[in-house]
Design a protein around this motif. Structure first.
Motif, PDB file in Angstrom:
ATOM      1  N   MET A 168       4.718  95.039  58.557  1.00 47.92           N
ATOM      2  CA  MET A 168       3.528  94.250  58.266  1.00 47.92           C
ATOM      3  C   MET A 168       3.756  92.794  58.680  1.00 47.92           C
ATOM      4  SD  MET A 168       1.346  93.787  54.720  1.00 47.92           S
ATOM      5  CE  MET A 168       0.556  95.390  54.806  1.00 47.92           C
ATOM      6  N   GLY A 169       4.976  92.277  58.480  1.00 50.35           N
ATOM      7  CA  GLY A 169       5.296  90.933  58.948  1.00 50.35           C
ATOM      8  C   GLY A 169       5.191  90.834  60.461  1.00 50.35           C
ATOM      9  N   LEU A 170       5.631  91.891  61.147  1.00 49.95           N
ATOM     10  CA  LEU A 170       5.512  91.926  62.609  1.00 49.95           C
ATOM     11  C   LEU A 170       4.040  91.924  63.026  1.00 49.95           C
ATOM     12  CD1 LEU A 170       6.848  92.214  65.400  1.00 49.95           C
ATOM     13  CD2 LEU A 170       6.820  94.706  65.050  1.00 49.95           C
ATOM     14  N   PHE A 171       3.214  92.668  62.287  1.00 50.96           N
ATOM     15  CA  PHE A 171       1.782  92.696  62.595  1.00 50.96           C
ATOM     16  C   PHE A 171       1.168  91.300  62.477  1.00 50.96           C
ATOM     17  CE2 PHE A 171      -2.457  92.586  60.678  1.00 50.96           C
ATOM     18  CZ  PHE A 171      -3.206  93.163  61.699  1.00 50.96           C
ATOM     19  N   TYR A 172       1.488  90.598  61.384  1.00 46.61           N
ATOM     20  CA  TYR A 172       0.934  89.261  61.195  1.00 46.61           C
ATOM     21  C   TYR A 172       1.436  88.290  62.268  1.00 46.61           C
ATOM     22  CZ  TYR A 172      -0.932  90.600  56.635  1.00 46.61           C
ATOM     23  OH  TYR A 172      -1.643  91.200  55.631  1.00 46.61           O
ATOM     24  N   THR A 173       2.686  88.474  62.685  1.00 50.23           N
ATOM     25  CA  THR A 173       3.238  87.618  63.736  1.00 50.23           C
ATOM     26  C   THR A 173       2.498  87.825  65.055  1.00 50.23           C
ATOM     27  OG1 THR A 173       5.419  87.693  62.687  1.00 50.23           O
ATOM     28  CG2 THR A 173       5.333  86.968  64.973  1.00 50.23           C
ATOM     29  N   LEU A 174       2.275  89.087  65.405  1.00 54.10           N
ATOM     30  CA  LEU A 174       1.548  89.392  66.639  1.00 54.10           C
ATOM     31  C   LEU A 174       0.108  88.887  66.562  1.00 54.10           C
ATOM     32  CD1 LEU A 174       2.869  93.016  67.312  1.00 54.10           C
ATOM     33  CD2 LEU A 174       3.503  90.909  68.522  1.00 54.10           C
ATOM     34  N   TYR A 175      -0.471  88.975  65.360  1.00 55.09           N
ATOM     35  CA  TYR A 175      -1.839  88.479  65.176  1.00 55.09           C
ATOM     36  C   TYR A 175      -1.892  86.972  65.442  1.00 55.09           C
ATOM     37  CZ  TYR A 175      -6.356  87.553  62.973  1.00 55.09           C
ATOM     38  OH  TYR A 175      -7.642  87.151  62.733  1.00 55.09           O
ATOM     39  N   GLN A 176      -0.905  86.257  64.917  1.00 60.41           N
ATOM     40  CA  GLN A 176      -0.869  84.811  65.123  1.00 60.41           C
ATOM     41  C   GLN A 176      -0.674  84.447  66.597  1.00 60.41           C
ATOM     42  OE1 GLN A 176       1.930  84.348  61.478  1.00 60.41           O
ATOM     43  NE2 GLN A 176       1.199  82.291  61.900  1.00 60.41           N
ATOM     44  N   LYS A 177       0.203  85.198  67.281  1.00 56.42           N
ATOM     45  CA  LYS A 177       0.500  84.869  68.672  1.00 56.42           C
ATOM     46  C   LYS A 177      -0.632  85.276  69.611  1.00 56.42           C
ATOM     47  CE  LYS A 177       3.848  83.456  70.183  1.00 56.42           C
ATOM     48  NZ  LYS A 177       4.270  82.060  70.479  1.00 56.42           N
ATOM     49  N   LEU A 178      -1.178  86.473  69.426  1.00 54.29           N
ATOM     50  CA  LEU A 178      -2.137  87.013  70.388  1.00 54.29           C
ATOM     51  C   LEU A 178      -3.583  86.640  70.076  1.00 54.29           C
ATOM     52  CD1 LEU A 178      -0.601  90.598  70.811  1.00 54.29           C
ATOM     53  CD2 LEU A 178      -0.209  88.558  72.221  1.00 54.29           C
ATOM     54  N   ILE A 179      -3.919  86.534  68.821  1.00 49.78           N
ATOM     55  CA  ILE A 179      -5.314  86.251  68.436  1.00 49.78           C
ATOM     56  C   ILE A 179      -5.529  84.770  68.159  1.00 49.78           C
ATOM     57  CG2 ILE A 179      -7.190  86.838  66.861  1.00 49.78           C
ATOM     58  CD1 ILE A 179      -6.244  89.155  68.620  1.00 49.78           C
ATOM     59  N   LEU A 180      -4.613  84.184  67.359  1.00 55.31           N
ATOM     60  CA  LEU A 180      -4.774  82.786  66.984  1.00 55.31           C
ATOM     61  C   LEU A 180      -4.062  81.835  67.949  1.00 55.31           C
ATOM     62  CD1 LEU A 180      -4.319  83.114  63.107  1.00 55.31           C
ATOM     63  CD2 LEU A 180      -6.441  83.095  64.425  1.00 55.31           C
ATOM     64  N   HIS A 181      -3.299  82.404  68.897  1.00 55.57           N
ATOM     65  CA  HIS A 181      -2.605  81.609  69.924  1.00 55.57           C
ATOM     66  C   HIS A 181      -1.706  80.532  69.311  1.00 55.57           C
ATOM     67  CE1 HIS A 181      -5.158  83.654  72.779  1.00 55.57           C
ATOM     68  NE2 HIS A 181      -6.249  83.195  72.158  1.00 55.57           N
ATOM     69  N   HIS A 210       1.506  78.545  68.899  1.00 53.27           N
ATOM     70  CA  HIS A 210       2.504  78.199  69.905  1.00 53.27           C
ATOM     71  C   HIS A 210       3.909  78.064  69.333  1.00 53.27           C
ATOM     72  CE1 HIS A 210      -0.660  77.687  72.817  1.00 53.27           C
ATOM     73  NE2 HIS A 210      -1.277  76.786  72.044  1.00 53.27           N
ATOM     74  N   ARG A 211       4.052  78.356  68.052  1.00 53.97           N
ATOM     75  CA  ARG A 211       5.391  78.269  67.472  1.00 53.97           C
ATOM     76  C   ARG A 211       6.295  79.362  68.011  1.00 53.97           C
ATOM     77  NH1 ARG A 211       3.924  77.863  61.180  1.00 53.97           N
ATOM     78  NH2 ARG A 211       2.111  79.022  61.925  1.00 53.97           N
ATOM     79  N   PHE A 212       7.618  79.171  67.908  1.00 54.24           N
ATOM     80  CA  PHE A 212       8.618  80.085  68.433  1.00 54.24           C
ATOM     81  C   PHE A 212       8.493  81.440  67.725  1.00 54.24           C
ATOM     82  CE2 PHE A 212      13.369  80.948  69.104  1.00 54.24           C
ATOM     83  CZ  PHE A 212      13.161  81.368  70.416  1.00 54.24           C
ATOM     84  N   PHE A 213       8.485  82.538  68.495  1.00 54.61           N
ATOM     85  CA  PHE A 213       8.233  83.869  67.933  1.00 54.61           C
ATOM     86  C   PHE A 213       9.211  84.231  66.808  1.00 54.61           C
ATOM     87  CE2 PHE A 213       8.506  88.459  67.693  1.00 54.61           C
ATOM     88  CZ  PHE A 213       7.174  88.844  67.713  1.00 54.61           C
ATOM     89  N   PRO A 214      10.530  84.067  66.991  1.00 57.13           N
ATOM     90  CA  PRO A 214      11.454  84.407  65.889  1.00 57.13           C
ATOM     91  C   PRO A 214      11.180  83.613  64.611  1.00 57.13           C
ATOM     92  CG  PRO A 214      12.659  84.209  67.948  1.00 57.13           C
ATOM     93  CD  PRO A 214      11.272  83.700  68.217  1.00 57.13           C
ATOM     94  N   ASP A 215      10.790  82.342  64.776  1.00 54.44           N
ATOM     95  CA  ASP A 215      10.463  81.539  63.590  1.00 54.44           C
ATOM     96  C   ASP A 215       9.223  82.086  62.888  1.00 54.44           C
ATOM     97  OD1 ASP A 215      12.577  79.896  64.141  1.00 54.44           O
ATOM     98  OD2 ASP A 215      11.371  78.399  65.203  1.00 54.44           O
TER      99      ASP A 215
END
Length: 283
Positions: A99-112, A114-119
């Protein structure tokens, strides 16, 4: 102290409790996101409270699909094989991660974002742990309390002694009604028979059996913690009455005290469970 080798409580796998867990977790996640505003939503994206409510509702409902899919898989896995406490805990941690991975992908792909992915992933997993583990813990305690309350009510209704008679085992039918009780020292094994079970026991040294409308899965859950061990889809034995475990061409066989002509099979599904139980008994 928890015994991580124990099978998880049956009440965790009831359909009604699974549904309540999913709904409560979704509600808690929605409140948590709007009050606590994790993932930096309010700072990084400058959303209003109403926008945050709308976005969080969509994110929460979508993210909870991870839990829905996970619990469906867990439910069917539990029906096919035993699920131990340590396996359940690992499963929950996997839910937190995905679920954390899902939220991370949502932030990167939908909300764009720009923070570092591992962070982002680390922060999302930490926040998701709060979103899931808090309601999970609360509901586990509630389900345990509810299960004990139901058992106590059944005891009062059916007349089972509030203080269990030492060495006695009580058998209830599929409706929860008390139908048969006997000393654990006299119980040998239980055999499945369609929608019934045969309880094989000794009475004044003679072998007898009692027919009960129930099934081995239900009895295993009700008598969890007793000396009864599931050895086969059709058999459950009293581990205190096992005289010998031997290996035959078709697999392990169990022999019972006082029954030299009887040999019960151990299926591959339960081989490790049986060996674990008797290793602990002998150690």
């Amino acid at each position: 102290m928890f015994d991580l080798q124990k099978e998880i409580p049956a009440y965790l796998m009831l359909k009604s409790n699974i549904v309540r867990l999913i709904l409560f977790t979704a509600f808690f996640a929605l409140i948590f996101i709007n009050v606590y505003a994790p993932f930096g939503v309010d700072v990084w994206f400058h959303t209003t409270r109403w926008q945050l409510l709308l976005y969080s509702s969509v994110i929460t409902l979508t993210g909870v699909l991870v839990v829905v899919i996970s619990r469906i898989i867990m439910y069917h896995t539990r029906r096919a094989k035993l699920l131990r406490l340590w396996q359940y805990l690992i499963w929950v941690l996997a839910e937190v991660f995905f679920m954390g991975l899902f939220y991370t992908l949502y932030q990167k792909l939908i909300l764009h974002d720009h923070r570092f992915f591992p962070d982002l992933l680390t922060l999302s997993v930490q926040n998701t742990a709060l979103v899931l583990l808090l309601p999970y813990s609360v509901l586990w305690l509630y389900f345990s309390w509810e299960d004990k309350k139901t058992r106590l009510e059944k005891i009062r209704e059916e007349g089972i002694p509030a203080e269990p008679v030492k060495g006695m085992i009580h058998f209830c039918d599929e409706r929860g009604g008390l139908r048969f009780s006997l000393k654990s020292d006299n119980l040998l094994y239980i055999e499945a028979a369609d929608n019934y079970v045969y309880i094989h026991y000794l009475d004044n040294g003679k072998l007898n059996r009692h027919l009960l409308r129930s099934n081995l899965k239900r009895l295993g859950e009700e008598l969890h913690g007793s000396a009864l061990v599931r050895t086969h889809r059709s058999y459950m034995v009293n581990s205190d009455k096992v005289s010998l475990i031997r290996r035959a061409k078709e697999g392990l066989r169990i022999e019972m005290e006082g029954l030299p002509d009887l040999s019960l099979p151990v299926s591959p599904t339960y081989t490790s469970v049986v060996l674990d139980v008797f290793t602990q008994i002998r150690s």
